[in-house]
Design a protein around this motif. Structure first.
Motif, PDB file in Angstrom:
ATOM      1  N   ILE A 144      41.235  44.569  50.076  1.00  0.00           N
ATOM      2  CA  ILE A 144      41.612  43.766  48.905  1.00  0.00           C
ATOM      3  C   ILE A 144      40.398  42.985  48.406  1.00  0.00           C
ATOM      4  O   ILE A 144      40.080  42.973  47.218  1.00  0.00           O
ATOM      5  N   PHE A 145      39.698  42.349  49.338  1.00  0.00           N
ATOM      6  CA  PHE A 145      38.563  41.514  48.962  1.00  0.00           C
ATOM      7  C   PHE A 145      37.373  42.345  48.502  1.00  0.00           C
ATOM      8  O   PHE A 145      36.588  41.905  47.673  1.00  0.00           O
ATOM      9  N   GLU A 146      37.248  43.545  49.025  1.00  0.00           N
ATOM     10  CA  GLU A 146      36.168  44.429  48.583  1.00  0.00           C
ATOM     11  C   GLU A 146      36.336  44.749  47.098  1.00  0.00           C
ATOM     12  O   GLU A 146      35.366  44.776  46.340  1.00  0.00           O
ATOM     13  N   GLY A 147      37.565  44.956  46.682  1.00  0.00           N
ATOM     14  CA  GLY A 147      37.831  45.202  45.271  1.00  0.00           C
ATOM     15  C   GLY A 147      37.494  44.013  44.392  1.00  0.00           C
ATOM     16  O   GLY A 147      37.033  44.164  43.264  1.00  0.00           O
ATOM     17  N   LEU A 148      37.701  42.808  44.917  1.00  0.00           N
ATOM     18  CA  LEU A 148      37.375  41.607  44.151  1.00  0.00           C
ATOM     19  C   LEU A 148      35.873  41.411  43.997  1.00  0.00           C
ATOM     20  O   LEU A 148      35.396  41.022  42.935  1.00  0.00           O
ATOM     21  N   THR A 149      35.133  41.653  45.053  1.00  0.00           N
ATOM     22  CA  THR A 149      33.696  41.383  45.016  1.00  0.00           C
ATOM     23  C   THR A 149      32.943  42.386  44.152  1.00  0.00           C
ATOM     24  O   THR A 149      31.835  42.099  43.714  1.00  0.00           O
ATOM     25  N   LYS A 150      33.531  43.539  43.891  1.00  0.00           N
ATOM     26  CA  LYS A 150      32.866  44.538  43.053  1.00  0.00           C
ATOM     27  C   LYS A 150      32.910  44.162  41.579  1.00  0.00           C
ATOM     28  O   LYS A 150      32.140  44.675  40.791  1.00  0.00           O
ATOM     29  N   ARG A 151      33.796  43.254  41.211  1.00  0.00           N
ATOM     30  CA  ARG A 151      33.926  42.856  39.811  1.00  0.00           C
ATOM     31  C   ARG A 151      32.931  41.731  39.512  1.00  0.00           C
ATOM     32  O   ARG A 151      32.659  40.891  40.344  1.00  0.00           O
ATOM     33  N   GLY A 152      32.429  41.738  38.302  1.00  0.00           N
ATOM     34  CA  GLY A 152      31.500  40.694  37.900  1.00  0.00           C
ATOM     35  C   GLY A 152      32.219  39.380  37.648  1.00  0.00           C
ATOM     36  O   GLY A 152      31.856  38.341  38.168  1.00  0.00           O
ATOM     37  N   ALA A 153      33.269  39.420  36.832  1.00  0.00           N
ATOM     38  CA  ALA A 153      34.032  38.217  36.510  1.00  0.00           C
ATOM     39  C   ALA A 153      35.502  38.508  36.767  1.00  0.00           C
ATOM     40  O   ALA A 153      35.963  39.630  36.592  1.00  0.00           O
ATOM     41  N   LEU A 154      36.225  37.495  37.179  1.00  0.00           N
ATOM     42  CA  LEU A 154      37.644  37.663  37.480  1.00  0.00           C
ATOM     43  C   LEU A 154      38.488  36.925  36.447  1.00  0.00           C
ATOM     44  O   LEU A 154      38.163  35.811  36.061  1.00  0.00           O
ATOM     45  N   ASP A 169      43.519  39.127  37.609  1.00  0.00           N
ATOM     46  CA  ASP A 169      42.895  39.712  38.799  1.00  0.00           C
ATOM     47  C   ASP A 169      43.263  38.920  40.050  1.00  0.00           C
ATOM     48  O   ASP A 169      43.551  39.493  41.101  1.00  0.00           O
ATOM     49  N   VAL A 170      43.238  37.596  39.931  1.00  0.00           N
ATOM     50  CA  VAL A 170      43.576  36.735  41.070  1.00  0.00           C
ATOM     51  C   VAL A 170      45.035  36.926  41.457  1.00  0.00           C
ATOM     52  O   VAL A 170      45.364  37.056  42.639  1.00  0.00           O
ATOM     53  N   VAL A 171      45.916  36.964  40.463  1.00  0.00           N
ATOM     54  CA  VAL A 171      47.350  37.142  40.726  1.00  0.00           C
ATOM     55  C   VAL A 171      47.606  38.485  41.416  1.00  0.00           C
ATOM     56  O   VAL A 171      48.369  38.557  42.387  1.00  0.00           O
ATOM     57  N   GLU A 172      46.959  39.544  40.940  1.00  0.00           N
ATOM     58  CA  GLU A 172      47.135  40.861  41.554  1.00  0.00           C
ATOM     59  C   GLU A 172      46.616  40.889  42.986  1.00  0.00           C
ATOM     60  O   GLU A 172      47.249  41.454  43.880  1.00  0.00           O
ATOM     61  N   ALA A 173      45.475  40.267  43.220  1.00  0.00           N
ATOM     62  CA  ALA A 173      44.923  40.223  44.573  1.00  0.00           C
ATOM     63  C   ALA A 173      45.839  39.436  45.500  1.00  0.00           C
ATOM     64  O   ALA A 173      46.088  39.857  46.638  1.00  0.00           O
ATOM     65  N   LEU A 174      46.380  38.326  45.017  1.00  0.00           N
ATOM     66  CA  LEU A 174      47.283  37.532  45.851  1.00  0.00           C
ATOM     67  C   LEU A 174      48.590  38.268  46.118  1.00  0.00           C
ATOM     68  O   LEU A 174      49.189  38.093  47.177  1.00  0.00           O
ATOM     69  N   ARG A 175      49.013  39.106  45.190  1.00  0.00           N
ATOM     70  CA  ARG A 175      50.215  39.920  45.425  1.00  0.00           C
ATOM     71  C   ARG A 175      49.972  40.867  46.601  1.00  0.00           C
ATOM     72  O   ARG A 175      50.827  41.032  47.470  1.00  0.00           O
ATOM     73  N   GLU A 176      48.787  41.469  46.636  1.00  0.00           N
ATOM     74  CA  GLU A 176      48.435  42.360  47.744  1.00  0.00           C
ATOM     75  C   GLU A 176      48.289  41.587  49.056  1.00  0.00           C
ATOM     76  O   GLU A 176      48.700  42.070  50.117  1.00  0.00           O
ATOM     77  N   VAL A 177      47.712  40.394  48.982  1.00  0.00           N
ATOM     78  CA  VAL A 177      47.594  39.557  50.185  1.00  0.00           C
ATOM     79  C   VAL A 177      48.983  39.208  50.696  1.00  0.00           C
ATOM     80  O   VAL A 177      49.254  39.276  51.899  1.00  0.00           O
TER      81      VAL A 177
END
Length: 93
Positions: free
Chosen positions: A12-22, A26-34
């Protein structure tokens, strides 16, 4: 159990770090996966909700330090909340 959770959170976090800006989305989707990963690891629903709410409140609109990417900032917030929730000192059994 912890290896599986660690692997899932890592992806999940690897996908976040690949993006330049969030974006907030993006945060909501990542937290859904978490949230899913924690529930699948048998973490109590109340604990998961409390945790994700605290992370969301800190991550959305957070001031990002110029030397790091927004995805890295979200990872730091999640890490800090996990340490806060689980405790920073090891207790002997």
């Amino acid at each position: 159990m912890f290896d599986s959770l660690s692997d899932r959170l890592g992806s999940i976090f690897e996908g976040l770090t690949k993006r330049g800006a969030l974006s907030d989305k993006d945060v909501v989707e990542a937290l859904r996966e978490v949230r899913r990963a924690l529930i699948e690891a048998d973490v109590a629903l109340e604990v998961v909700r409390s945790f994700t709410d605290r992370v969301r409140s800190k991550a959305v609109g957070a001031e990002v330090v110029k030397s790091i990417r927004p995805g890295q900032m979200v990872i730091k917030i999640v890490h800090d909340e996990l340490v806060s929730m689980l405790g920073s000192d090891a207790e002997p059994i």
